[in-house]
Design an enzyme around this catalytic site. Structure first.
Site, PDB file in Angstrom:
ATOM      1  N   ASP A  89     -14.957 -13.141  24.095  1.00 11.51           N
ATOM      2  CA  ASP A  89     -15.033 -12.236  22.949  1.00 11.51           C
ATOM      3  C   ASP A  89     -14.256 -10.955  23.218  1.00 11.51           C
ATOM      4  O   ASP A  89     -14.039 -10.553  24.373  1.00 11.51           O
ATOM      5  CB  ASP A  89     -16.476 -11.931  22.570  1.00 11.51           C
ATOM      6  CG  ASP A  89     -17.268 -11.270  23.691  1.00 11.51           C
ATOM      7  OD1 ASP A  89     -17.167 -11.741  24.847  1.00 11.51           O
ATOM      8  OD2 ASP A  89     -17.999 -10.294  23.425  1.00 11.51           O
ATOM      9  N   ASP A 144      -8.685  -7.037  28.411  1.00 14.10           N
ATOM     10  CA  ASP A 144     -10.142  -7.214  28.469  1.00 14.10           C
ATOM     11  C   ASP A 144     -10.572  -8.380  27.591  1.00 14.10           C
ATOM     12  O   ASP A 144     -10.889  -8.191  26.430  1.00 14.10           O
ATOM     13  CB  ASP A 144     -10.806  -5.920  28.008  1.00 14.10           C
ATOM     14  CG  ASP A 144     -12.309  -5.940  28.150  1.00 14.10           C
ATOM     15  OD1 ASP A 144     -12.838  -6.796  28.883  1.00 14.10           O
ATOM     16  OD2 ASP A 144     -12.966  -5.100  27.501  1.00 14.10           O
ATOM     17  N   GLU A 154     -20.086 -10.991  25.554  1.00 13.96           N
ATOM     18  CA  GLU A 154     -20.188 -10.003  26.629  1.00 13.96           C
ATOM     19  C   GLU A 154     -20.147  -8.596  26.075  1.00 13.96           C
ATOM     20  O   GLU A 154     -20.854  -7.706  26.556  1.00 13.96           O
ATOM     21  CB  GLU A 154     -19.046 -10.216  27.631  1.00 13.96           C
ATOM     22  CG  GLU A 154     -19.153  -9.387  28.912  1.00 13.96           C
ATOM     23  CD  GLU A 154     -18.541  -7.996  28.816  1.00 13.96           C
ATOM     24  OE1 GLU A 154     -18.782  -7.178  29.724  1.00 13.96           O
ATOM     25  OE2 GLU A 154     -17.825  -7.710  27.817  1.00 13.96           O
TER      26      GLU A 154
END
Length: 386
Positions: free
Chosen positions: A75, A105, A137
């Protein structure tokens, strides 16, 4: 012929899936399943309760305990409200930077692990490599725990995990634990001219918020300057607050959200207990003395354990050997590494890209960092083949 991707091409495929935490990630998971299956690798899907999101894990190499897991979340954070100068879900490369939501990220690390699958299969691995891709996350590390339990139940059991959050390929051996809390204060509403007959929820909430700030300042005063964290102390912080109706009405309700970020050696549980004790002994008795139906509710919305430094940790030993990094690095943001560690798996954080670019408009990863990650994967495969 099974499809081979360079790390950059794999990253382009992953970034193209707009897996913002508020949306489903199933298209990305299906792509990874098909890719792995094309190489003869069976994967396991772990679906959430809604059926709209899933984690995935797979084992490459001998089916024996003691391998290494490469873990990443699928995610990404939203792009709305950010000043992007390009399409966030289309990879673009310019001046040594690769742009796109999630490049840093942390789809960069996922791309490295997946692009490395053909080389893993061709090697004579003595211990397996696990690929672990989670969901949610960014909204509380919700997807990793069921994935970890599935990995442990199905076997073989990994001995170590490298969580590839952006660390500029430095070996991170510790990070803070995080709790997100909602506090709701139930007062008794009266006209403000009859203040003594009411219980102000706003006033009670303000006292609790002040306590949080007082604890943080006390922690700051007692901080160990040698702790390699910035800041090197536990913080208790109120981020939002809402309550009351009008200036001349004693407030009936007030609620606020806060977070607690703990240093190694301190636990979320101990601070939750301290908060509960303060509320039970210093706030609630005075409220109930005026009206019995008043009170305070404390709800733990999310909790992510910290990553504690390990004494002669296996994951740290391997990561240092592969990167050559012998520095002492700790961070204050949270990751899924503490969740693996809590289940007995030695863990470190080590991945390409800088945390400075995470969550930013025009998020990017440097091509040099992606290349360093590729070298890391090659060294890992060689290390496990000895």
């Amino acid at each position: 012929m099974p499809t081979r991707y360079s790390a950059r091409d794999m990253l382009a495929r992953l970034v193209a899936f707009p897996t913002v935490s508020s949306r489903s990630n199933l298209d990305l998971i299906a792509f990874v399943e098909d890719y792995l299956a094309g190489h003869g690798v069976t994967s396991t899907r772990v679906t959430d309760e809604t059926g709209e999101k899933a984690a995935l894990h797979a084992v490459i190499g001998p089916q024996v305990d003691g391998g290494i897991a490469l873990s990443a979340h699928t995610d990404v954070v939203p792009v709305e409200g950010q000043a992007w100068s390009r399409d966030p879900f289309t990879l673009e490369e310019e001046n040594g930077r690769i742009y796109g939501r999630g490049t840093c990220d942390m789809k960069g690390f996922a791309a490295l692990a997946l692009a490395g699958v053909p080389d893993m299969l061709a090697a004579d691995l003595k211990r397996p490599i696990h690929i672990a891709l989670s969901y949610d996350e960014e909204v509380g590390c919700l997807g990793a725990p069921p994935m970890i339990e599935s990995m442990l139940a199905s076997g073989p059991r990994p001995a170590t995990v490298i969580v590839g959050e952006p660390s500029s390929m430095q070996v991170i051996t510790a990070h803070k634990g995080t709790a997100v809390i909602r506090v709701t204060v139930h007062g008794h509403s009266v006209h403000s001219s009859q203040w003594d007959r009411g219980v102000s929820a706003v006033a009670a909430a303000a006292r609790i918020v002040a306590w949080l700030d007082d604890q943080t300042r006390a922690n700051q005063a007692a901080a160990d300057p040698e702790l390699a964290m910035d800041p090197p102390f536990t913080t208790l912080h109120c981020g939002t607050i809402e309550g009351g109706t009008a200036a001349n009405i004693v407030s009936r309700s007030c609620s606020f959200h806060c977070d607690i970020r703990t240093i190694p050696g301190e636990t979320l549980e101990m601070w939750m207990e301290s908060l509960q004790d303060f509320v039970d002994t210093r706030i609630v008795p005075g409220m109930k003395a005026v009206h019995p139906e008043t009170g305070v509710d404390i709800e733990l919305l999310a909790a992510v354990p910290g990553l504690a430094p390990e004494d002669h940790g296996k994951a740290e030993e391997i990561a240092r050997r592969l990167t050559g990094d012998n520095g002492r690095h700790m961070v204050v943001y949270g990751t899924e590494a503490g969740q693996f560690q809590a289940r007995g798996i030695s863990a470190v954080v080590c991945g390409p890209g800088s945390i400075d670019q995470a969550h930013q408009p025009d998020e990017y990863i440097e091509t040099a960092q992606l290349a360093a990650g590729e070298q890391f994967i090659r060294r890992l495969v060689a290390d496990l083949s000895r």
